[in-house]
Design an enzyme around this catalytic site. Structure first.
Site, mmCIF file in Angstrom:
data_model
loop_
_atom_site.group_PDB
_atom_site.id
_atom_site.type_symbol
_atom_site.label_atom_id
_atom_site.label_comp_id
_atom_site.label_asym_id
_atom_site.label_seq_id
_atom_site.Cartn_x
_atom_site.Cartn_y
_atom_site.Cartn_z
ATOM 1 C CD GLU A 1 12.416 23.405 -3.755
ATOM 2 O OE1 GLU A 1 13.212 22.999 -2.877
ATOM 3 O OE2 GLU A 1 12.770 24.117 -4.707
ATOM 4 C CG ASP B 1 11.537 25.965 -7.513
ATOM 5 O OD1 ASP B 1 11.471 26.975 -8.238
ATOM 6 O OD2 ASP B 1 12.561 25.245 -7.490
ATOM 7 C CB SER C 1 20.486 21.868 -3.692
ATOM 8 O OG SER C 1 19.653 21.093 -4.525
ATOM 9 C CG ASP D 1 13.274 20.601 -5.351
ATOM 10 O OD1 ASP D 1 12.134 20.440 -5.832
ATOM 11 O OD2 ASP D 1 14.078 21.463 -5.770
ATOM 12 C CE LYS E 1 16.409 21.847 -3.522
ATOM 13 N NZ LYS E 1 15.951 23.150 -4.028
ATOM 14 C CE LYS F 1 15.101 27.573 -7.730
ATOM 15 N NZ LYS F 1 14.886 26.372 -8.577
ATOM 16 N N GLY G 1 18.201 28.459 -5.562
ATOM 17 C CA GLY G 1 19.401 28.654 -6.377
ATOM 18 C C GLY G 1 19.237 27.988 -7.726
ATOM 19 C CE LYS H 1 17.273 19.654 -6.922
ATOM 20 N NZ LYS H 1 16.224 20.617 -7.268
HETATM 21 O O1 OSB Z 1 14.641 23.037 -8.118
HETATM 22 O O2 OSB Z 1 15.812 24.200 -6.825
HETATM 23 C C1 OSB Z 1 15.695 23.587 -7.878
HETATM 24 C C2 OSB Z 1 19.003 23.666 -9.770
HETATM 25 C C3 OSB Z 1 18.551 23.698 -11.069
HETATM 26 C C4 OSB Z 1 17.209 23.644 -11.318
HETATM 27 C C5 OSB Z 1 16.301 23.570 -10.254
HETATM 28 C C6 OSB Z 1 16.747 23.563 -8.941
HETATM 29 C C7 OSB Z 1 18.121 23.574 -8.693
HETATM 30 C C8 OSB Z 1 18.722 23.482 -7.374
HETATM 31 C C9 OSB Z 1 20.060 24.117 -7.201
HETATM 32 O O3 OSB Z 1 18.227 22.855 -6.456
HETATM 33 C C10 OSB Z 1 20.337 24.725 -5.870
HETATM 34 C C11 OSB Z 1 21.620 25.530 -5.875
HETATM 35 O O4 OSB Z 1 21.801 26.412 -6.743
HETATM 36 O O5 OSB Z 1 22.442 25.287 -4.998
HETATM 37 MG MG MG Z 2 13.252 23.407 -6.589
#
Ligand code: OSB
Ligand code: MG
Length: 377
Positions: A219, A244, A141, A194, A167, A268, A296, A169
């Protein structure tokens, strides 16, 4: 598993820790340089089970924080667990049900009981959950970066390390341009985005532009509690929408499936209240023909070990956000570290329980505050 024995919990430790990230992590809602989390130790007999609370330092990703989780665990959940007598991991949901909300606090304790129960039975958490195989497909991510060129350098480094799925952001103003730049340079990369709830339905036209990049999924574009507007968006998009934040429980998963709000789902463990709830959501999605993947929360190796065991269930058919340990922290509080295999997978621990051991010296060095609770008499 049939040899499952209930455990009697005699002592519970809560460790509020803080660890610096290897690299700052920026989402649509916040840029962070450190992770805070609560590691929960649950003692039964001579064994200790561990769980990780994935609430944030503040109420940014979800309403829960380190403070609310400590309050709810210490005041409500820990006493229930200590007074319960013999408990099985499967009983925890019911034991904690009188407490409304606070899924991350509940999950940390329940997952520690799963670890303890599996250790006591002498099998891996993977075996306890019904997972299969020795490795799971993973991706990385990638947060928002100050510039497109810095983003491209980061993605290039992930691909060099062997990650086959990335992924990105996104947020309004940082979406089509970075996605186009990455897609242009790596036409065949498995790519997804995401938004962490940064868009509103009026942004649908700009989200539809993302339909042209062959993304695996988009996402959580809309509000962190929405299901209905996501369903309308999914009906207009070729790219699968993935929820999510909005999926807080098996009930929410059922509602989303019912109105076809998403074509796949991010599970999650903390967000849905624990491993038992995660298993049920997995099964519901499987029956509905909706693939899932393991999200994650930048966990330590404690949370990561649980995620790997969960992600080995059969309907986890998309790569998880479960990167190698070195992507997150210089010195994790539990060992061994997880490495990325050459095929963009991470191996699922096979030792009893979680299969990682907390390093007490590293834990103490990272601890801001710790509390211990014991059964009376
Ligand atoms: O939206 O998936 C998410 C981390 C903190 C809060 C929200 C998210 C995330 C990540 C981390 O995308 C992914 C990882 O742990 O590698
Ligand atoms: Mg997410």
């Amino acid at each position: 598993m049939s040899d499952r024995q209930p455990v009697v919990v005699s002592c519970i430790e809560l460790h509020h820790i803080r660890l610096p990230y290897v690299h700052p992590f920026e989402t649509s809602f916040r840029r962070e340089t450190h992770r805070e989390s609560i590691l929960v130790a649950v003692r039964g007999g001579d064994l200790i089970g561990w769980g990780e609370c994935v609430a944030g330092s503040g109420p940014w990703y979800s309403a829960e924080t380190m403070g609310t989780a400590l309050h709810v665990m210490a005041g409500y959940l820990v006493p229930r667990l200590l007074e319960a007598g013999a408990v099985a991991a499967h009983d925890c949901e019911r034991l904690f049900a009188p407490v409304r909300g606070h899924p991350m606090a509940k999950a940390a304790l329940e997952n520690a009981v799963w670890d303890l129960e599996a250790q006591q039975a002498g099998h891996s958490l993977q075996a306890a959950l019904g997972g299969r195989g020795d490795r799971v497909a993973v991706g990385v991510s990638q947060g928002i970066e100050p510039s497109i060129s810095e983003l491209l350098d980061r993605v290039a480094a992930w691909i060099d390390e062997g990650y086959a799925r990335v992924k990105l952001k996104i947020k309004p103003g940082w979406d089509v341009e970075p996605v186009a730049a990455v897609r242009d340079r790596w036409p065949d990369l498995a790519l997804q985005v995401d938004a962490n709830s940064a868009y509103v339905p009026e942004d649908t036209a700009s989200l539809k532009e993302l339909d042209h990049f062959g993304l695996l999924l988009i996402e959580q574009p809309f509000h962190h509690d929405d299901i209905v507007d996501h369903a309308a968006l999914q009906a207009e998009m070729r790219t699968p929408i993935c929820l999510d934040e909005s999926i807080h429980s098996p009930l929410h998963a059922g509602w989303a499936l019912k109105i076809r709000a998403c074509r796949n789902m991010n599970i999650k463990v903390g967000r849905v209240g624990g491993l038992s709830a995660a298993l049920r959501i997995h099964d519901m999605c499987r029956e509905a023909g909706v693939p899932v993947w393991c999200g994650g929360m930048l966990e330590t190796n404690v949370g990561r070990a649980a995620n790997l065991a969960l992600a080995s269930l059969p309907n986890f058919t998309l790569p998880g956000d479960i990167s190698a340990s070195r992507r997150y922290y210089h010195e994790d509080v539990a060992l061994p570290d997880f490495e990325l295999n050459a095929d963009s997978t991470v191996s699922v621990p096979q030792a009893p329980g979680l299969g990682v051991a907390v390093d007490r010296a590293r834990l103490a060095a990272a601890t801001l505050h710790a509390e211990t609770f014991r059964t009376r008499n």
